[in-house]
Write an enzyme that holds these catalytic residues in place. Structure first.
Site, short mmCIF file in Angstrom:
data_model
loop_
_atom_site.label_atom_id
_atom_site.label_comp_id
_atom_site.label_asym_id
_atom_site.label_seq_id
_atom_site.Cartn_x
_atom_site.Cartn_y
_atom_site.Cartn_z
N ARG A 139 1.15 9.66 -0.42
CA ARG A 139 2.18 8.73 -0.86
C ARG A 139 2.97 9.28 -2.07
O ARG A 139 3.45 8.52 -2.91
CB ARG A 139 1.59 7.35 -1.18
CG ARG A 139 2.52 6.18 -0.85
CD ARG A 139 1.85 4.83 -1.12
NE ARG A 139 0.80 4.54 -0.17
CZ ARG A 139 -0.28 3.82 -0.43
NH1 ARG A 139 -0.48 3.35 -1.64
NH2 ARG A 139 -1.18 3.59 0.50
N ARG A 144 7.19 4.63 -4.66
CA ARG A 144 7.79 3.72 -5.63
C ARG A 144 7.56 4.10 -7.09
O ARG A 144 8.18 3.54 -7.98
CB ARG A 144 7.27 2.29 -5.38
CG ARG A 144 7.86 1.67 -4.12
CD ARG A 144 7.31 0.28 -3.88
NE ARG A 144 5.90 0.32 -3.47
CZ ARG A 144 5.17 -0.75 -3.23
NH1 ARG A 144 5.69 -1.96 -3.38
NH2 ARG A 144 3.92 -0.64 -2.86
N ARG A 168 15.84 3.39 -2.06
CA ARG A 168 15.35 2.27 -1.26
C ARG A 168 16.19 1.03 -1.51
O ARG A 168 16.51 0.28 -0.56
CB ARG A 168 13.88 1.99 -1.56
CG ARG A 168 13.34 0.79 -0.79
CD ARG A 168 11.83 0.74 -0.74
NE ARG A 168 11.35 -0.49 -0.15
CZ ARG A 168 10.10 -0.69 0.24
NH1 ARG A 168 9.21 0.27 0.11
NH2 ARG A 168 9.73 -1.84 0.76
N ASP A 189 5.86 6.03 8.49
CA ASP A 189 4.81 5.01 8.43
C ASP A 189 3.89 5.15 9.63
O ASP A 189 4.34 5.56 10.72
CB ASP A 189 5.42 3.61 8.39
CG ASP A 189 4.39 2.55 8.01
OD1 ASP A 189 4.12 2.40 6.80
OD2 ASP A 189 3.84 1.90 8.92
N TYR A 245 -3.83 -3.15 13.38
CA TYR A 245 -2.53 -3.82 13.15
C TYR A 245 -1.97 -4.38 14.45
O TYR A 245 -1.37 -5.46 14.46
CB TYR A 245 -1.55 -2.83 12.52
CG TYR A 245 -1.84 -2.49 11.09
CD1 TYR A 245 -1.38 -3.31 10.05
CD2 TYR A 245 -2.57 -1.37 10.75
CE1 TYR A 245 -1.64 -3.00 8.73
CE2 TYR A 245 -2.84 -1.05 9.42
CZ TYR A 245 -2.37 -1.87 8.42
OH TYR A 245 -2.64 -1.56 7.11
#
Length: 353
Positions: free
Chosen positions: A28, A32, A41, A78, A152
């Site tokens: 990652r 952010r 973003r 992702d 998921y």
């Protein structure tokens, strides 16, 4: 033809070369904690819009290489691109994580229709990044492992213990096997597409592997990952595969032996000294700094890094985190970690965070 591993330290380690100082990248690492990522973003208006814009996704992939000079660039995408391509709708709501619909607790797999064109922007991103990376940087692609992706798809979202998916796997193993097998098939094609577009190694993320009993782990983690690795090796024998079964703990040695992966990623709960003693001799390992130690910085960070470096000093090692970098991580602490790994304790940052 083999890639030039002498000029690509990370690729060389994944192929079994031992280095005095391990190459490094962070899971990652495009994210952010970087102001340049947050700005892009915000401009794109959301994660999925960003991830499916090849120019923007390529820029995000390259941002941490430009800033830090990591040895590896990880494709910005992702793990849920595969179920999206299998026909489920994918959304990312503010503060609630990804959602898939219809969930397979309510519909059967046959109700979905593949939309493989949804993967085309990923391949376009790979081509852009491959053309722009420094010559010594290894380009990593990735996909979610079948068990984690299935959790998921079945429940529609992540959960603490994956109870709904585990229940389905016990209650109707034939139906669950159909889901797993469909994910395996598309994942092989998806990773092959990434490789053909320009990635040089791939990682399989099994983020929820730690929720399974030993017998279920064997069936739903080891066997599907082994199938993916075997199929990829048949198509791309020179491309290393990293397996990252988060939470596997004592099941790591079996995972390493039975899946055929070229390297094993370790989460932060794994004792590196123990891992070095039980994993196959010479098998490359990746990890496993606690992301919270990276947030803490200072002497705590230096000490954690030194312990990992010492534990894996006699085997091929890729320095990484034990999970993804946290969005609150100070950039100065990332710089401290890079300096410590690359120069060692004598030339480290002196513990200033």
């Amino acid at each position: 033809m083999d890639a030039p591993t002498d000029s690509k330290p990370l690729l060389g380690v994944l192929k079994g070369q031992k280095r005095a100082r391990p190459p490094m990248w962070f899971m990652r690492q495009a994210g952010r904690y970087l102001p340049e990522y947050r700005a892009l973003r915000a401009e794109k208006g959301g994660f999925l819009a960003l991830a499916t814009d090849p120019d923007a996704a390529a820029e995000v992939t390259i941002q941490p290489i430009r800033r830090f000079g990591f040895d590896g660039a990880i494709l910005f995408s992702d793990i849920l691109m595969v179920p999206w391509a299998m026909g489920q709708d994918l959304t990312f709501g503010p503060g609630e994580g990804p959602r898939l619909s219809p969930r397979l607790l309510d519909q059967n797999l046959g109700s979905l229709t593949n939309v493989l064109a949804r993967l085309d922007p990923v391949y376009a991103t790979v081509r852009r990044v491959a053309a722009a990376l420094p010559s010594d940087t290894t380009f990593l692609g990735f996909a979610g492992s079948p068990w984690t992706v299935a959790t998921y798809m079945v429940a529609g979202q992540g959960s603490r213990d994956q109870a709904e998916t585990r229940g389905l796997a016990y209650r109707d193993p034939a139906a669950f096997a159909e889901i797993i097998n469909a994910i395996v098939t598309l994942t092989v094609d998806y990773l092959s597409g990434q490789i053909e577009a320009g990635v040089e190694a791939v990682q399989l993320f099994d983020s929820w592997a730690g929720t399974l009993s030993p017998a279920q782990f064997e069936r739903w983690v080891i066997a599907p990952n082994a199938a993916i690795v075997a199929a990829l090796k048949a198509r791309h024998p020179d491309v290393p595969v990293i397996g990252f079964p988060k939470g596997a703990g004592g099941k790591l040695p079996a995972y390493a032996r039975e899946t055929g992966v070229d390297a094993v990623g370790l989460d932060e709960t794994v004792d590196p000294v123990w891992a070095d003693s039980v994993l196959p001799t010479g098998l490359p390992v990746q990890g496993n700094l606690d992301p919270l130690a990276l947030i803490a910085g200072g002497q705590a960070l230096d000490s954690a890094i030194d312990r990992i470096l010492a534990a894996f000093g006699e085997r091929p090692h890729v320095f990484n985190l034990g999970h993804g970098i946290d969005q609150h991580t100070p950039i100065a602490h990332v710089e401290q970690a890079i300096a410590r790994v690359r120069s060692g304790p004598a030339g480290g940052s002196g513990g200033q965070g």
